[in-house]
Motif scaffolding. Structure first.
Motif, PDB file in Angstrom:
ATOM      1  N   TRP A 138       0.853  -1.207   0.000  1.00  0.00           N
ATOM      2  CA  TRP A 138       0.000   0.000   0.000  1.00  0.00           C
ATOM      3  C   TRP A 138       0.877   1.242   0.000  1.00  0.00           C
ATOM      4  O   TRP A 138       1.930   1.288   0.646  1.00  0.00           O
ATOM      5  CB  TRP A 138      -0.893   0.009   1.242  1.00  0.00           C
ATOM      6  CG  TRP A 138      -2.024   1.013   1.191  1.00  0.00           C
ATOM      7  CD1 TRP A 138      -3.252   0.834   0.626  1.00  0.00           C
ATOM      8  CD2 TRP A 138      -2.036   2.341   1.741  1.00  0.00           C
ATOM      9  NE1 TRP A 138      -4.029   1.957   0.782  1.00  0.00           N
ATOM     10  CE2 TRP A 138      -3.305   2.909   1.467  1.00  0.00           C
ATOM     11  CE3 TRP A 138      -1.099   3.107   2.431  1.00  0.00           C
ATOM     12  CZ2 TRP A 138      -3.663   4.197   1.869  1.00  0.00           C
ATOM     13  CZ3 TRP A 138      -1.437   4.400   2.826  1.00  0.00           C
ATOM     14  CH2 TRP A 138      -2.718   4.936   2.548  1.00  0.00           C
ATOM     15  N   SER A 139       0.443   2.234  -0.730  1.00  0.00           N
ATOM     16  CA  SER A 139       1.053   3.557  -0.692  1.00  0.00           C
ATOM     17  C   SER A 139      -0.063   4.582  -0.837  1.00  0.00           C
ATOM     18  O   SER A 139      -1.197   4.236  -1.193  1.00  0.00           O
ATOM     19  CB  SER A 139       2.089   3.728  -1.806  1.00  0.00           C
ATOM     20  OG  SER A 139       1.463   3.594  -3.076  1.00  0.00           O
ATOM     21  N   ALA A 140       0.241   5.827  -0.549  1.00  0.00           N
ATOM     22  CA  ALA A 140      -0.790   6.867  -0.534  1.00  0.00           C
ATOM     23  C   ALA A 140      -0.674   7.780  -1.748  1.00  0.00           C
ATOM     24  O   ALA A 140       0.409   7.986  -2.297  1.00  0.00           O
ATOM     25  CB  ALA A 140      -0.683   7.686   0.753  1.00  0.00           C
ATOM     26  N   ASP A 141      -1.820   8.344  -2.148  1.00  0.00           N
ATOM     27  CA  ASP A 141      -1.832   9.407  -3.147  1.00  0.00           C
ATOM     28  C   ASP A 141      -1.647  10.773  -2.493  1.00  0.00           C
ATOM     29  O   ASP A 141      -1.245  11.732  -3.151  1.00  0.00           O
ATOM     30  CB  ASP A 141      -3.164   9.412  -3.903  1.00  0.00           C
ATOM     31  CG  ASP A 141      -3.395   8.124  -4.669  1.00  0.00           C
ATOM     32  OD1 ASP A 141      -2.447   7.658  -5.327  1.00  0.00           O
ATOM     33  OD2 ASP A 141      -4.514   7.579  -4.597  1.00  0.00           O
ATOM     34  N   LEU A 142      -1.976  10.860  -1.188  1.00  0.00           N
ATOM     35  CA  LEU A 142      -1.921  12.132  -0.464  1.00  0.00           C
ATOM     36  C   LEU A 142      -1.843  11.839   1.024  1.00  0.00           C
ATOM     37  O   LEU A 142      -2.412  10.852   1.509  1.00  0.00           O
ATOM     38  CB  LEU A 142      -3.160  12.974  -0.788  1.00  0.00           C
ATOM     39  CG  LEU A 142      -3.340  14.317  -0.074  1.00  0.00           C
ATOM     40  CD1 LEU A 142      -3.980  15.343  -1.031  1.00  0.00           C
ATOM     41  CD2 LEU A 142      -4.209  14.183   1.175  1.00  0.00           C
ATOM     42  N   ILE A 143      -1.134  12.711   1.765  1.00  0.00           N
ATOM     43  CA  ILE A 143      -1.101  12.615   3.227  1.00  0.00           C
ATOM     44  C   ILE A 143      -1.857  13.807   3.810  1.00  0.00           C
ATOM     45  O   ILE A 143      -1.631  14.957   3.406  1.00  0.00           O
ATOM     46  CB  ILE A 143       0.335  12.635   3.786  1.00  0.00           C
ATOM     47  CG1 ILE A 143       1.202  11.568   3.146  1.00  0.00           C
ATOM     48  CG2 ILE A 143       0.309  12.435   5.296  1.00  0.00           C
ATOM     49  CD1 ILE A 143       2.631  11.547   3.686  1.00  0.00           C
ATOM     50  N   HIS A 144      -2.732  13.515   4.755  1.00  0.00           N
ATOM     51  CA  HIS A 144      -3.391  14.564   5.530  1.00  0.00           C
ATOM     52  C   HIS A 144      -2.753  14.547   6.917  1.00  0.00           C
ATOM     53  O   HIS A 144      -2.932  13.607   7.683  1.00  0.00           O
ATOM     54  CB  HIS A 144      -4.894  14.296   5.623  1.00  0.00           C
ATOM     55  CG  HIS A 144      -5.653  15.393   6.295  1.00  0.00           C
ATOM     56  ND1 HIS A 144      -7.019  15.547   6.150  1.00  0.00           N
ATOM     57  CD2 HIS A 144      -5.264  16.403   7.133  1.00  0.00           C
ATOM     58  CE1 HIS A 144      -7.421  16.586   6.853  1.00  0.00           C
ATOM     59  NE2 HIS A 144      -6.358  17.113   7.469  1.00  0.00           N
ATOM     60  N   ALA A 145      -1.977  15.584   7.232  1.00  0.00           N
ATOM     61  CA  ALA A 145      -1.251  15.680   8.503  1.00  0.00           C
ATOM     62  C   ALA A 145      -1.927  16.684   9.417  1.00  0.00           C
ATOM     63  O   ALA A 145      -2.504  17.681   8.948  1.00  0.00           O
ATOM     64  CB  ALA A 145       0.197  16.095   8.249  1.00  0.00           C
ATOM     65  N   ASN A 146      -1.831  16.436  10.728  1.00  0.00           N
ATOM     66  CA  ASN A 146      -2.569  17.245  11.692  1.00  0.00           C
ATOM     67  C   ASN A 146      -1.675  17.735  12.821  1.00  0.00           C
ATOM     68  O   ASN A 146      -1.038  16.949  13.521  1.00  0.00           O
ATOM     69  CB  ASN A 146      -3.710  16.406  12.294  1.00  0.00           C
ATOM     70  CG  ASN A 146      -4.768  16.054  11.280  1.00  0.00           C
ATOM     71  OD1 ASN A 146      -5.716  16.801  11.071  1.00  0.00           O
ATOM     72  ND2 ASN A 146      -4.606  14.913  10.614  1.00  0.00           N
ATOM     73  N   ASP A 147      -1.642  19.049  12.990  1.00  0.00           N
ATOM     74  CA  ASP A 147      -0.970  19.732  14.093  1.00  0.00           C
ATOM     75  C   ASP A 147       0.551  19.523  14.083  1.00  0.00           C
ATOM     76  O   ASP A 147       1.101  18.783  13.278  1.00  0.00           O
ATOM     77  CB  ASP A 147      -1.595  19.366  15.429  1.00  0.00           C
ATOM     78  CG  ASP A 147      -2.683  20.366  15.836  1.00  0.00           C
ATOM     79  OD1 ASP A 147      -2.919  21.331  15.095  1.00  0.00           O
ATOM     80  OD2 ASP A 147      -3.295  20.184  16.913  1.00  0.00           O
ATOM     81  N   TRP A 148       1.225  20.189  15.036  1.00  0.00           N
ATOM     82  CA  TRP A 148       2.686  20.281  14.977  1.00  0.00           C
ATOM     83  C   TRP A 148       3.358  18.916  15.053  1.00  0.00           C
ATOM     84  O   TRP A 148       4.442  18.726  14.500  1.00  0.00           O
ATOM     85  CB  TRP A 148       3.218  21.203  16.074  1.00  0.00           C
ATOM     86  CG  TRP A 148       3.201  20.642  17.472  1.00  0.00           C
ATOM     87  CD1 TRP A 148       2.267  20.844  18.431  1.00  0.00           C
ATOM     88  CD2 TRP A 148       4.204  19.808  18.082  1.00  0.00           C
ATOM     89  NE1 TRP A 148       2.598  20.187  19.596  1.00  0.00           N
ATOM     90  CE2 TRP A 148       3.789  19.542  19.408  1.00  0.00           C
ATOM     91  CE3 TRP A 148       5.397  19.242  17.638  1.00  0.00           C
ATOM     92  CZ2 TRP A 148       4.524  18.741  20.283  1.00  0.00           C
ATOM     93  CZ3 TRP A 148       6.138  18.445  18.508  1.00  0.00           C
ATOM     94  CH2 TRP A 148       5.703  18.205  19.817  1.00  0.00           C
ATOM     95  N   GLN A 149       2.734  17.949  15.717  1.00  0.00           N
ATOM     96  CA  GLN A 149       3.358  16.642  15.874  1.00  0.00           C
ATOM     97  C   GLN A 149       3.527  15.922  14.539  1.00  0.00           C
ATOM     98  O   GLN A 149       4.327  14.994  14.426  1.00  0.00           O
ATOM     99  CB  GLN A 149       2.532  15.776  16.832  1.00  0.00           C
ATOM    100  CG  GLN A 149       2.436  16.327  18.246  1.00  0.00           C
ATOM    101  CD  GLN A 149       1.248  17.244  18.456  1.00  0.00           C
ATOM    102  OE1 GLN A 149       0.638  17.713  17.499  1.00  0.00           O
ATOM    103  NE2 GLN A 149       0.900  17.492  19.696  1.00  0.00           N
ATOM    104  N   CYS A 150       2.770  16.334  13.536  1.00  0.00           N
ATOM    105  CA  CYS A 150       2.863  15.727  12.195  1.00  0.00           C
ATOM    106  C   CYS A 150       3.442  16.691  11.166  1.00  0.00           C
ATOM    107  O   CYS A 150       3.492  16.368   9.973  1.00  0.00           O
ATOM    108  CB  CYS A 150       1.465  15.293  11.724  1.00  0.00           C
ATOM    109  SG  CYS A 150       0.570  14.223  12.859  1.00  0.00           S
ATOM    110  N   ALA A 151       3.876  17.861  11.603  1.00  0.00           N
ATOM    111  CA  ALA A 151       4.177  18.936  10.666  1.00  0.00           C
ATOM    112  C   ALA A 151       5.473  18.739   9.895  1.00  0.00           C
ATOM    113  O   ALA A 151       5.692  19.419   8.880  1.00  0.00           O
ATOM    114  CB  ALA A 151       4.210  20.275  11.408  1.00  0.00           C
TER     115      ALA A 151
END
Length: 469
Positions: free
Chosen positions: A131-144
């Protein structure tokens, strides 16, 4: 679309704030539009909660970051979760961010850089070969750092970065750059540098394909010096380029007073006799005296942002006017101690419980007449939505998501200035409404009729993903 949703917390397993509720509900609402998978750090609560967790990949360390394994499992309703398994970083007591005393872990830079780096390895297909992604949705500074690591490794992949609260930025010493694998050329005003320090959040603002925040009002506010936390310049630039959107959060379908299993008695709009049974029971549980007066609730993190000091300053006025107050939450020690003193000063009229329990919070919303939300700023806020669905009229400062979800004089009360007097002015309006039964009933019906589902926000995110790709 194959979407990787990166979050440091989810109420499926562990919750600190509203991000956890969003991170559980939004991906589920997006299932009709995408093959979406959530990635979280391997906290003990996550490892215990995923019975079918299997290791699908191993990744070597990077710069000063340790090696880790990637697990894949499913929640009880089948939601797929990737787990970044690194015991020395994530298998600790306390909260996701600090110890049991609430003090941040000193290596949070390494912890969440490792998490961000791991998310990129999953997304590009290096961790799970299936599996791989077409897009990443990241949230808040911990994922920035996710969009940063993609940029610095020349692995182009669209990213959407959501700011849930700009005040929390993940700022660390410049010395952290080499151990986190951040190149020197990224440390400048238009990169990750923030007043000679490293800002995780700024990496998300600079390198993401598109930025979102959790209400349109807050999206506008953070481009101003008053709310921009020193980052208003770059946010204004992204907004001018149509790369900053405000998408209001929703709440999940479990917030229905007709079916919620946490309540003493289920009820519908207009069934005030059944609703009053919840009020009587919550008073009994918290040791409040029997009363015909209004019951005010504060269900919040006990921090300066939430205007807790304004509630403390007005507590005596509320009690003297015949009201009662229930407070539940956890936060800054100074507020916890001050609230305990208010309870001592007003026995039988003020009840304070330090801590948070979701089922208890639901009973408080269902039993209270008014919910206090005097936040100095509020990116979105969820409590005002919960309160309205359960017939508790919110009293809030006209800011952020509160301004968009509370209809002043119709489903709650708004005040203009985040001050003691501003809050008191709306509290007085609440007392007046409580004494006018027909008006109170109309407002309760209107509040309970508000629609705060995730359907429209999910469509907006799905459309945004398509545009970003």
């Amino acid at each position: 679309m194959r979407i990787l949703f990166a979050t440091p917390e989810t109420c499926d397993f562990v919750q600190v704030g509203g991000l956890a509720a969003v991170s559980a509900a939004l991906p589920r609402a997006l299932l009709p539009f995408s093959d979406i998978r959530i990635v979280v750090p391997g906290y003990p609560q996550v490892l215990r909660g995923l019975d079918d967790l299997k290791v699908v990949g191993r990744c070597a360390g990077y710069a000063g970051l340790p090696s880790f394994r990637i697990g894949l499992g499913h929640s009880t309703d089948g939601m797929p979760y990737y787990v970044v398994m690194c015991p020395e970083l994530f298998e600790r007591p306390g909260t996701p961010y600090g110890d049991a005393r609430g003090i941040d872990w000193p290596d949070n830079d390494v912890r969440f850089a490792t998490f961000s780096y791991a998310a990129t390895k999953i997304a590009v297909g290096d961790a799970d070969k299936n599996w791989s992604a077409d897009l990443i949705h990241a949230n808040d500074w911990q994922c920035a750092l996710i969009p940063g690591y993609l940029e610095w490794s020349n692995r182009p992949l669209p990213t959407v970065f959501t700011i849930h609260n700009l005040a929390y930025q993940g700022v660390f010493s410049q010395d952290a750059l080499p151990r986190l694998g951040i190149p020197d050329h990224a440390f400048h005003m238009d990169g990750v540098e923030f007043y000679d320090r490293l800002s995780f959040l700024k990496a998300g603002l600079v390198y993401s394909s598109h930025l979102t925040t959790v209400s349109q009002t807050y999206a506008n506010e953070i481009t101003t010096p008053e709310f921009g936390c020193g980052l208003e310049g770059i946010l204004r630039k992204r907004a001018d380029q149509n790369e900053l959107s405000g998408i209001l959060n929703g709440i999940d379908e479990s917030w229905d007073p007709r079916t919620c299993t946490s309540l003493t008695r289920n009820f519908d709009a207009g069934d005030w006799r059944k609703r009053s049974q919840n009020a009587r029971e919550i008073r009994r549980q918290f040791g409040l005296a029997v009363s015909r007066g209004p019951l005010f609730a504060l269900v919040a993190r006990l921090v300066h942002q939430k205007g807790v000091d304004l509630v403390i300053q007005n507590a005596k006025a509320i009690v003297d006017a015949g009201g009662q107050i229930i407070v539940t939450g956890k936060g800054e020690e100074r507020f916890e101690q001050a609230l305990r003193q208010v309870q001592i000063d007003h026995p039988g009229s003020v009840a304070v419980k330090i801590g948070f329990d979701d089922e208890e919070a639901r009973r408080i919303f269902a039993g209270s007449d008014f919910t206090l939300m005097p936040s100095r700023f509020e990116p979105c806020g969820l409590s005002q939505m919960y309160a309205q669905r359960f017939g508790s009229l919110p009293i809030g400062h006209r800011t952020g998501g509160l301004a968009e979800t509370i209809l002043d004089g119709q489903t709650g009360f708004l005040f203009e200035s985040p001050s003691s007097h501003g809050l008191l002015s709306s509290v007085c309006r609440a007392f007046s409404t409580f004494g006018a039964r027909d008006r109170l009933d109309r407002m309760r019906r209107a509040a309970m009729g508000q629609a705060f589902s995730w359907t429209n926000p999910a469509k907006a995110y799905a459309s945004l993903y398509q545009s970003a790709m």
